[in-house]
Design an enzyme around this catalytic site. Sequence first.
Site, PDB file in Angstrom:
ATOM      1  N   GLY A 296       0.795  -1.233   0.000  1.00 30.12           N
ATOM      2  CA  GLY A 296       0.000   0.000   0.000  1.00 30.12           C
ATOM      3  C   GLY A 296       0.824   1.278   0.000  1.00 30.12           C
ATOM      4  O   GLY A 296       0.385   2.300   0.522  1.00 30.12           O
TER       5      GLY A 296
ATOM      6  N   ASP B 204      -6.900  -0.477  -0.382  1.00 34.97           N
ATOM      7  CA  ASP B 204      -5.679   0.162   0.137  1.00 34.97           C
ATOM      8  C   ASP B 204      -5.996   1.481   0.825  1.00 34.97           C
ATOM      9  O   ASP B 204      -5.600   1.720   1.966  1.00 34.97           O
ATOM     10  CB  ASP B 204      -4.686   0.447  -1.001  1.00 34.97           C
TER      11      ASP B 204
HETATM   12  O1  PMV Z   1      -0.842  -5.516  -4.412  1.00 34.90           O
HETATM   13  P1  PMV Z   1      -1.786  -4.740  -3.563  1.00 34.90           P
HETATM   14  O2  PMV Z   1      -1.590  -4.933  -2.128  1.00 34.90           O
HETATM   15  O3  PMV Z   1      -1.947  -3.336  -3.995  1.00 34.90           O
HETATM   16  O4  PMV Z   1      -3.185  -5.427  -3.694  1.00 34.90           O
HETATM   17  C1  PMV Z   1      -3.844  -5.601  -4.871  1.00 34.90           C
HETATM   18  C2  PMV Z   1      -5.122  -6.263  -4.528  1.00 34.90           C
HETATM   19  C3  PMV Z   1      -5.983  -6.572  -5.711  1.00 34.90           C
HETATM   20  O5  PMV Z   1      -7.147  -7.175  -5.185  1.00 34.90           O
HETATM   21  C4  PMV Z   1      -5.285  -7.550  -6.624  1.00 34.90           C
HETATM   22  C5  PMV Z   1      -6.341  -5.322  -6.492  1.00 34.90           C
HETATM   23  C6  PMV Z   1      -7.204  -4.368  -5.742  1.00 34.90           C
HETATM   24  O6  PMV Z   1      -7.314  -3.223  -6.218  1.00 34.90           O
HETATM   25  O7  PMV Z   1      -7.832  -4.719  -4.735  1.00 34.90           O
END
Ligand code: PMV
Length: 312
Positions: free
Chosen positions: A102, A147
């Site tokens: 994040g 996030d």
């Molecule tokens: O890689 P990160 O922690 O930014 O997580 C992405 C999570 C997904 O579900 C793949 C995309 C999202 O926007 O939630």
Amino acid sequence: MTISSAPGKIILFGEHAVVYGRPALAVPVMQVHADVEVSDSARRGVWIDAPAVGLQAELTTLPSDHPIASVINNLFFLSGVSPFPNLEVKISSTIPVAAGLGSGAAVTVALTRALAAHLNHAMTDEELNAFTYEIEKLHHGTPSGIDNTVVTYARPVYFVKSPAGEGDATTFTVGQPFTLVIGDTGISAPTRESVAVVRKLLESDPKYWDNVFDQVEEISFAARRVIEDGWLKMLGALMDENHMLLQEMTVSSAELDRLVEAARRAGALGAKLSGGGRGGNMIALVTPETAETVSLALKEAGARNTIITQVT
Ligand code: PMV
């Protein structure tokens, strides 16, 4: 001078499926953070110094869709400040970039809070969350909103994306604090790309993949109850199951699988990749007694870095 800080975050369950309306669980990681310092400047312009992303520039020289420029320009607009003030903006972060922790959302939240306070522009957490979601779109294309939500509120969150975007987040209680080891593959993997890969899968066979996302939903649903009730053994098993489904979505990688296996062999109660996948981080559920052993095993299996964090 005005300062602000925002934590990192890690997804526990439900990544990818969350993009398609299924719930996901995520928690803040206080050991890593983005920090922003805003002060009045004697020189003309808005001078940004962000060594973590190799950025040192005056605001007007940045493209307008640059996330940092976009935060500053939008905040000037929202606060109605005129003419634009002369400022020094220092951004530092200990959150690894493009690793599922994040970092983008944390920089936006810390920068927005510091700037808003410096400009005397009142902003509620709800407004900050919605604002950060808009900036997240510049980073990720179609982010779920998880996030910005976890980083803004800095609390465990059970998140369901809403059609409008910002999502519906409820915080949940942690019945019994638990320990995670986060292992970084050291491979930078843009979330935008892995999200696109899963979207292609879904388009190729909607029925099949909807069913896979439904299975993830059941896991996230069960995980919330298990965390609230403090049954940690069960939580590890749910992590293992979620990892299998992520492997099926083709978002794991040889390195992630190696770290997941190493953690389990070293005594973790369960392990899975976390976030976009194809690189970035994995998480392992451990006890306070096994945390160091698992962390060491992850490093021996090639993890560039590990973080031991308590979820409370
Ligand atoms: O890689 P990160 O922690 O930014 O997580 C992405 C999570 C997904 O579900 C793949 C995309 C999202 O926007 O939630």
